[in-house]
Design a protein around this motif. Sequence first.
Motif, PDB file in Angstrom:
ATOM      1  N   ARG A 252      49.234  60.737  67.974  1.00  0.00           N
ATOM      2  CA  ARG A 252      49.115  59.347  68.714  1.00  0.00           C
ATOM      3  C   ARG A 252      50.300  58.896  69.189  1.00  0.00           C
ATOM      4  O   ARG A 252      50.674  58.216  70.226  1.00  0.00           O
ATOM      5  N   LEU A 253      51.301  58.809  68.220  1.00  0.00           N
ATOM      6  CA  LEU A 253      52.563  58.299  68.524  1.00  0.00           C
ATOM      7  C   LEU A 253      53.707  59.090  69.083  1.00  0.00           C
ATOM      8  O   LEU A 253      54.656  58.809  69.577  1.00  0.00           O
ATOM      9  N   ASP A 254      53.429  60.394  69.294  1.00  0.00           N
ATOM     10  CA  ASP A 254      54.338  61.619  69.727  1.00  0.00           C
ATOM     11  C   ASP A 254      55.541  61.554  69.232  1.00  0.00           C
ATOM     12  O   ASP A 254      56.679  61.452  69.682  1.00  0.00           O
ATOM     13  N   CYS A 255      55.507  61.533  67.862  1.00  0.00           N
ATOM     14  CA  CYS A 255      56.895  61.664  66.935  1.00  0.00           C
ATOM     15  C   CYS A 255      56.744  62.224  65.789  1.00  0.00           C
ATOM     16  O   CYS A 255      55.250  62.384  65.291  1.00  0.00           O
ATOM     17  N   GLU A 256      57.494  62.824  65.046  1.00  0.00           N
ATOM     18  CA  GLU A 256      57.690  63.373  63.600  1.00  0.00           C
ATOM     19  C   GLU A 256      57.651  62.087  62.851  1.00  0.00           C
ATOM     20  O   GLU A 256      58.770  61.274  62.757  1.00  0.00           O
ATOM     21  N   ILE A 257      56.819  62.391  61.715  1.00  0.00           N
ATOM     22  CA  ILE A 257      56.898  61.125  60.847  1.00  0.00           C
ATOM     23  C   ILE A 257      57.155  61.496  59.473  1.00  0.00           C
ATOM     24  O   ILE A 257      56.454  62.491  58.852  1.00  0.00           O
ATOM     25  N   THR A 258      58.113  61.028  58.567  1.00  0.00           N
ATOM     26  CA  THR A 258      58.314  61.196  57.218  1.00  0.00           C
ATOM     27  C   THR A 258      58.318  59.992  56.503  1.00  0.00           C
ATOM     28  O   THR A 258      58.995  59.064  56.802  1.00  0.00           O
ATOM     29  N   LEU A 259      57.339  59.957  55.627  1.00  0.00           N
ATOM     30  CA  LEU A 259      57.000  58.810  54.665  1.00  0.00           C
ATOM     31  C   LEU A 259      58.171  58.750  53.540  1.00  0.00           C
ATOM     32  O   LEU A 259      57.868  59.651  52.872  1.00  0.00           O
ATOM     33  N   PRO A 260      58.620  57.617  53.336  1.00  0.00           N
ATOM     34  CA  PRO A 260      59.353  57.578  52.267  1.00  0.00           C
ATOM     35  C   PRO A 260      58.619  57.139  50.852  1.00  0.00           C
ATOM     36  O   PRO A 260      57.201  56.893  51.142  1.00  0.00           O
ATOM     37  N   ARG A 261      59.139  57.224  49.766  1.00  0.00           N
ATOM     38  CA  ARG A 261      58.517  57.003  48.491  1.00  0.00           C
ATOM     39  C   ARG A 261      59.089  55.697  48.297  1.00  0.00           C
ATOM     40  O   ARG A 261      59.916  55.396  47.625  1.00  0.00           O
ATOM     41  N   LEU A 262      58.207  54.465  48.426  1.00  0.00           N
ATOM     42  CA  LEU A 262      58.375  53.013  48.129  1.00  0.00           C
ATOM     43  C   LEU A 262      57.622  52.279  47.305  1.00  0.00           C
ATOM     44  O   LEU A 262      56.185  52.783  47.597  1.00  0.00           O
ATOM     45  N   ASN A 263      57.824  51.336  46.613  1.00  0.00           N
ATOM     46  CA  ASN A 263      56.926  50.326  46.087  1.00  0.00           C
ATOM     47  C   ASN A 263      55.941  51.066  45.161  1.00  0.00           C
ATOM     48  O   ASN A 263      54.798  50.672  45.218  1.00  0.00           O
ATOM     49  N   VAL A 264      56.228  52.163  44.564  1.00  0.00           N
ATOM     50  CA  VAL A 264      55.395  52.879  43.581  1.00  0.00           C
ATOM     51  C   VAL A 264      55.198  52.176  42.228  1.00  0.00           C
ATOM     52  O   VAL A 264      56.173  51.690  41.543  1.00  0.00           O
TER      53      VAL A 264
ATOM     54  N   MET B 162      50.490  45.146  58.603  1.00  0.00           N
ATOM     55  CA  MET B 162      50.034  45.387  59.667  1.00  0.00           C
ATOM     56  C   MET B 162      50.650  45.612  60.693  1.00  0.00           C
ATOM     57  O   MET B 162      51.722  45.106  61.005  1.00  0.00           O
ATOM     58  N   LEU B 163      50.181  46.884  61.558  1.00  0.00           N
ATOM     59  CA  LEU B 163      51.300  47.241  62.708  1.00  0.00           C
ATOM     60  C   LEU B 163      50.446  47.442  63.796  1.00  0.00           C
ATOM     61  O   LEU B 163      49.143  47.847  63.726  1.00  0.00           O
ATOM     62  N   VAL B 164      50.895  46.943  64.999  1.00  0.00           N
ATOM     63  CA  VAL B 164      50.370  47.062  66.264  1.00  0.00           C
ATOM     64  C   VAL B 164      51.181  48.104  67.284  1.00  0.00           C
ATOM     65  O   VAL B 164      52.296  47.583  67.349  1.00  0.00           O
ATOM     66  N   PHE B 165      50.715  48.975  67.662  1.00  0.00           N
ATOM     67  CA  PHE B 165      51.356  49.971  68.656  1.00  0.00           C
ATOM     68  C   PHE B 165      50.614  49.572  70.027  1.00  0.00           C
ATOM     69  O   PHE B 165      49.687  50.064  70.418  1.00  0.00           O
TER      70      PHE B 165
ATOM     71  N   THR C 216      51.039  51.286  51.781  1.00  0.00           N
ATOM     72  CA  THR C 216      51.392  50.428  52.897  1.00  0.00           C
ATOM     73  C   THR C 216      52.837  50.157  53.067  1.00  0.00           C
ATOM     74  O   THR C 216      53.342  50.436  54.261  1.00  0.00           O
ATOM     75  N   THR C 217      53.667  50.092  52.020  1.00  0.00           N
ATOM     76  CA  THR C 217      55.114  49.905  52.287  1.00  0.00           C
ATOM     77  C   THR C 217      55.862  51.083  52.825  1.00  0.00           C
ATOM     78  O   THR C 217      56.713  50.962  53.759  1.00  0.00           O
ATOM     79  N   ALA C 218      55.477  52.223  52.391  1.00  0.00           N
ATOM     80  CA  ALA C 218      55.993  53.482  52.993  1.00  0.00           C
ATOM     81  C   ALA C 218      55.623  53.468  54.418  1.00  0.00           C
ATOM     82  O   ALA C 218      56.472  54.071  55.363  1.00  0.00           O
ATOM     83  N   ILE C 219      54.446  53.533  54.627  1.00  0.00           N
ATOM     84  CA  ILE C 219      53.914  53.641  55.983  1.00  0.00           C
ATOM     85  C   ILE C 219      54.540  52.645  57.023  1.00  0.00           C
ATOM     86  O   ILE C 219      55.117  53.194  58.123  1.00  0.00           O
ATOM     87  N   GLU C 220      54.501  51.445  56.586  1.00  0.00           N
ATOM     88  CA  GLU C 220      55.306  50.172  57.304  1.00  0.00           C
ATOM     89  C   GLU C 220      56.818  50.761  57.522  1.00  0.00           C
ATOM     90  O   GLU C 220      57.339  50.593  58.653  1.00  0.00           O
ATOM     91  N   ALA C 221      57.505  51.263  56.613  1.00  0.00           N
ATOM     92  CA  ALA C 221      58.839  51.562  56.659  1.00  0.00           C
ATOM     93  C   ALA C 221      59.385  52.511  57.495  1.00  0.00           C
ATOM     94  O   ALA C 221      60.167  52.663  58.327  1.00  0.00           O
TER      95      ALA C 221
END
Length: 197
Positions: free
Chosen positions: A153-165, A1-4, A19-24
């Motif tokens: 929403r966060l005003d940045c570029e996001i690249t999701l890694p490939r994790l916990n597949v 869980m993430l809180v901004f 979720t692991t990729a998003i959180e990373a």
Amino acid sequence: MLVFWKQRLVYLATPKTGTTAIEAALEPLASVVIQRPPELKHTSVHRYWRFLAPYLELAADEDFMVVAVMREPIDWLGSWYRYRQRISGVHPDRSTSGMSFNNFIEGYLSDPQPEYANVGWQSRFLVPEKGPGVDRLFRYDDMGSLVGFLEDRLDCEITLPRLNVSPEGSTDLDPALEARLREACVKDFALYDSLRT
């Protein structure tokens, strides 16, 4: 869980939805990060609104938008099945090693469920019996929509890694068993089908 905090945004981590990729990718931007234990990382929407939302709203003096991801139900169960096929790191009672996907689904449809198939329901995680659900729900197979929303929403570029597949594996399902699954999990399928692509 993430809180901004600044953006008044909460991301709830539905299990087996990247979720692991998003959180990373987003951890450095978050004000609060809950990654362990799994029971807290994967806080359901009901528990969020009951326990965390009142605290956040009192401290911020306004509501937070809650977002989450949902995966197509058979694909979601297939990911659990494949994840528990791993040779190491899985408790023996939860292992699906040497088991077919059909057997896993039979276990999932059993009452009581065997430990290896006791993985919950996405609809229960995302839509409580009482009270509010998530404000915005994204489809796992359209992760680009979530990324685009978060970038705005966060005003940045996001690249999701490939994790916990989950490892590769066959998730072929007998048609009669699939029909039983669709009947038993009608809320999950209806919720997923209601999401726009």
